[in-house]
Design a protein around this motif. Structure first.
Motif, PDB file in Angstrom:
ATOM      1  N   LYS A   1       0.836  -1.207   0.000  1.00 47.50           N
ATOM      2  CA  LYS A   1       0.000   0.000   0.000  1.00 47.50           C
ATOM      3  C   LYS A   1       0.866   1.251   0.000  1.00 47.50           C
ATOM      4  O   LYS A   1       0.581   2.214  -0.704  1.00 47.50           O
ATOM      5  CB  LYS A   1      -0.928   0.002   1.206  1.00 47.50           C
ATOM      6  CG  LYS A   1      -1.800   1.239   1.275  1.00 47.50           C
ATOM      7  CD  LYS A   1      -2.665   1.245   2.502  1.00 47.50           C
ATOM      8  CE  LYS A   1      -3.403   2.550   2.637  1.00 47.50           C
ATOM      9  NZ  LYS A   1      -4.091   2.673   3.899  1.00 47.50           N
ATOM     10  N   ALA A   2       1.954   1.233   0.765  1.00 46.71           N
ATOM     11  CA  ALA A   2       2.824   2.416   0.849  1.00 46.71           C
ATOM     12  C   ALA A   2       3.393   2.798  -0.512  1.00 46.71           C
ATOM     13  O   ALA A   2       3.743   3.948  -0.749  1.00 46.71           O
ATOM     14  CB  ALA A   2       3.952   2.165   1.841  1.00 46.71           C
ATOM     15  N   ASP A   3       3.492   1.836  -1.427  1.00 40.28           N
ATOM     16  CA  ASP A   3       4.013   2.098  -2.770  1.00 40.28           C
ATOM     17  C   ASP A   3       2.952   2.632  -3.723  1.00 40.28           C
ATOM     18  O   ASP A   3       3.268   3.013  -4.837  1.00 40.28           O
ATOM     19  CB  ASP A   3       4.598   0.824  -3.383  1.00 40.28           C
ATOM     20  CG  ASP A   3       5.883   0.389  -2.710  1.00 40.28           C
ATOM     21  OD1 ASP A   3       6.541   1.224  -2.057  1.00 40.28           O
ATOM     22  OD2 ASP A   3       6.240  -0.795  -2.840  1.00 40.28           O
ATOM     23  N   THR A   4       1.709   2.624  -3.310  1.00 38.02           N
ATOM     24  CA  THR A   4       0.636   2.981  -4.233  1.00 38.02           C
ATOM     25  C   THR A   4      -0.041   4.310  -3.908  1.00 38.02           C
ATOM     26  O   THR A   4      -0.918   4.735  -4.644  1.00 38.02           O
ATOM     27  CB  THR A   4      -0.438   1.877  -4.272  1.00 38.02           C
ATOM     28  OG1 THR A   4      -0.969   1.691  -2.964  1.00 38.02           O
ATOM     29  CG2 THR A   4       0.130   0.568  -4.787  1.00 38.02           C
ATOM     30  N   VAL A   5       0.353   4.959  -2.822  1.00 33.61           N
ATOM     31  CA  VAL A   5      -0.227   6.269  -2.519  1.00 33.61           C
ATOM     32  C   VAL A   5       0.382   7.304  -3.464  1.00 33.61           C
ATOM     33  O   VAL A   5       1.469   7.115  -4.005  1.00 33.61           O
ATOM     34  CB  VAL A   5      -0.030   6.670  -1.037  1.00 33.61           C
ATOM     35  CG1 VAL A   5      -0.812   5.735  -0.122  1.00 33.61           C
ATOM     36  CG2 VAL A   5       1.432   6.703  -0.664  1.00 33.61           C
TER      37      VAL A   5
ATOM     38  N   ASP B   1       1.965  10.088  -3.375  1.00 33.93           N
ATOM     39  CA  ASP B   1       3.293  10.686  -3.227  1.00 33.93           C
ATOM     40  C   ASP B   1       4.398   9.655  -3.004  1.00 33.93           C
ATOM     41  O   ASP B   1       5.512  10.006  -2.616  1.00 33.93           O
ATOM     42  CB  ASP B   1       3.289  11.727  -2.110  1.00 33.93           C
ATOM     43  CG  ASP B   1       2.927  11.141  -0.760  1.00 33.93           C
ATOM     44  OD1 ASP B   1       2.494   9.977  -0.701  1.00 33.93           O
ATOM     45  OD2 ASP B   1       3.068  11.859   0.249  1.00 33.93           O
ATOM     46  N   ALA B   2       4.124   8.390  -3.277  1.00 35.62           N
ATOM     47  CA  ALA B   2       5.115   7.321  -3.082  1.00 35.62           C
ATOM     48  C   ALA B   2       6.257   7.429  -4.084  1.00 35.62           C
ATOM     49  O   ALA B   2       6.075   7.881  -5.220  1.00 35.62           O
ATOM     50  CB  ALA B   2       4.434   5.960  -3.214  1.00 35.62           C
ATOM     51  N   ASP B   3       7.430   7.001  -3.659  1.00 35.87           N
ATOM     52  CA  ASP B   3       8.596   6.981  -4.549  1.00 35.87           C
ATOM     53  C   ASP B   3       8.326   6.148  -5.795  1.00 35.87           C
ATOM     54  O   ASP B   3       8.775   6.486  -6.885  1.00 35.87           O
ATOM     55  CB  ASP B   3       9.823   6.428  -3.815  1.00 35.87           C
ATOM     56  CG  ASP B   3      10.351   7.380  -2.755  1.00 35.87           C
ATOM     57  OD1 ASP B   3      10.038   8.587  -2.810  1.00 35.87           O
ATOM     58  OD2 ASP B   3      11.088   6.905  -1.865  1.00 35.87           O
TER      59      ASP B   3
ATOM     60  N   MET C   1       0.553  17.666 -11.229  1.00 34.36           N
ATOM     61  CA  MET C   1      -0.876  17.672 -11.522  1.00 34.36           C
ATOM     62  C   MET C   1      -1.462  16.262 -11.340  1.00 34.36           C
ATOM     63  O   MET C   1      -2.504  16.083 -10.714  1.00 34.36           O
ATOM     64  CB  MET C   1      -1.144  18.154 -12.945  1.00 34.36           C
ATOM     65  CG  MET C   1      -2.620  18.209 -13.292  1.00 34.36           C
ATOM     66  SD  MET C   1      -2.959  18.274 -15.055  1.00 34.36           S
ATOM     67  CE  MET C   1      -2.304  16.726 -15.627  1.00 34.36           C
ATOM     68  N   MET C   2      -0.768  15.267 -11.881  1.00 34.44           N
ATOM     69  CA  MET C   2      -1.240  13.883 -11.779  1.00 34.44           C
ATOM     70  C   MET C   2      -1.239  13.406 -10.328  1.00 34.44           C
ATOM     71  O   MET C   2      -2.172  12.732  -9.893  1.00 34.44           O
ATOM     72  CB  MET C   2      -0.372  12.958 -12.630  1.00 34.44           C
ATOM     73  CG  MET C   2      -0.498  13.179 -14.121  1.00 34.44           C
ATOM     74  SD  MET C   2      -2.152  12.834 -14.750  1.00 34.44           S
ATOM     75  CE  MET C   2      -2.235  11.087 -14.487  1.00 34.44           C
ATOM     76  N   ARG C   3      -0.180  13.751  -9.594  1.00 28.95           N
ATOM     77  CA  ARG C   3      -0.092  13.362  -8.191  1.00 28.95           C
ATOM     78  C   ARG C   3      -1.263  13.965  -7.404  1.00 28.95           C
ATOM     79  O   ARG C   3      -1.863  13.295  -6.577  1.00 28.95           O
ATOM     80  CB  ARG C   3       1.249  13.823  -7.611  1.00 28.95           C
ATOM     81  CG  ARG C   3       1.583  13.208  -6.285  1.00 28.95           C
ATOM     82  CD  ARG C   3       2.989  13.570  -5.827  1.00 28.95           C
ATOM     83  NE  ARG C   3       3.989  12.845  -6.608  1.00 28.95           N
ATOM     84  CZ  ARG C   3       4.776  13.409  -7.531  1.00 28.95           C
ATOM     85  NH1 ARG C   3       4.712  14.685  -7.792  1.00 28.95           N
ATOM     86  NH2 ARG C   3       5.647  12.677  -8.196  1.00 28.95           N
ATOM     87  N   GLY C   4      -1.611  15.228  -7.704  1.00 24.87           N
ATOM     88  CA  GLY C   4      -2.746  15.865  -7.044  1.00 24.87           C
ATOM     89  C   GLY C   4      -4.056  15.178  -7.382  1.00 24.87           C
ATOM     90  O   GLY C   4      -4.882  14.920  -6.510  1.00 24.87           O
ATOM     91  N   ALA C   5      -4.255  14.883  -8.658  1.00 24.19           N
ATOM     92  CA  ALA C   5      -5.489  14.210  -9.092  1.00 24.19           C
ATOM     93  C   ALA C   5      -5.576  12.802  -8.505  1.00 24.19           C
ATOM     94  O   ALA C   5      -6.636  12.375  -8.033  1.00 24.19           O
ATOM     95  CB  ALA C   5      -5.544  14.156 -10.616  1.00 24.19           C
ATOM     96  N   TYR C   6      -4.456  12.092  -8.520  1.00 25.34           N
ATOM     97  CA  TYR C   6      -4.415  10.723  -7.989  1.00 25.34           C
ATOM     98  C   TYR C   6      -4.659  10.743  -6.482  1.00 25.34           C
ATOM     99  O   TYR C   6      -5.422   9.930  -5.950  1.00 25.34           O
ATOM    100  CB  TYR C   6      -3.060  10.100  -8.331  1.00 25.34           C
ATOM    101  CG  TYR C   6      -2.925   8.626  -8.063  1.00 25.34           C
ATOM    102  CD1 TYR C   6      -3.912   7.735  -8.425  1.00 25.34           C
ATOM    103  CD2 TYR C   6      -1.785   8.127  -7.448  1.00 25.34           C
ATOM    104  CE1 TYR C   6      -3.780   6.380  -8.189  1.00 25.34           C
ATOM    105  CE2 TYR C   6      -1.628   6.779  -7.208  1.00 25.34           C
ATOM    106  CZ  TYR C   6      -2.630   5.903  -7.571  1.00 25.34           C
ATOM    107  OH  TYR C   6      -2.484   4.572  -7.322  1.00 25.34           O
TER     108      TYR C   6
END
Length: 107
Positions: free
Chosen positions: A15-19, A21-23, A42-47
């Motif tokens: 789960k930590a890899d799928t948020v 802001d994950a690396d 933009m994508m990180r915000g939408a996701y």
């Protein structure tokens, strides 16, 4: 087996890899998709909004797992369709003893 090939694909991601802001997500957007930084943001915000507000996936590990499972089945359906178009027999399975399978795969 008359020259037949057999293979199994097992996909797993914590789960930590799928948020948002994950690396791992940053790596995919930056290194694989070569997105410019402004598009990544933009994508990180939408996701992140999708995960946090739209589907509330961040609320529990189970919510994220259930959503990810559904996404995997969408990809699996496409893979099975393409395999059939190529004349490759394939069959997804569930309901097996995971410990025994992992034991065999570790050999």
């Amino acid at each position: 087996m008359n020259g037949a090939s057999h293979f199994m694909i097992i996909l797993a991601r914590k789960k930590a890899d799928t948020v948002a802001d994950a690396d791992y997500i940053t790596h995919i957007m930056k290194d694989i998709k070569h997105m410019p930084e402004d598009v990544q943001n933009m994508m990180r915000g939408a996701y992140g909004n999708f995960q946090t507000n739209d589907f509330k996936l961040i609320d529990s590990d189970r919510a994220m797992f259930d959503w990810a499972s559904k996404q995997t089945y969408i990809a699996l359906g496409n893979m099975l369709t393409m395999a059939a178009m190529l004349g490759v027999d394939s069959c997804p399975i569930e309901g097996f003893n995971i410990e025994k399978v992992e034991e065999i795969l570790s050999l």
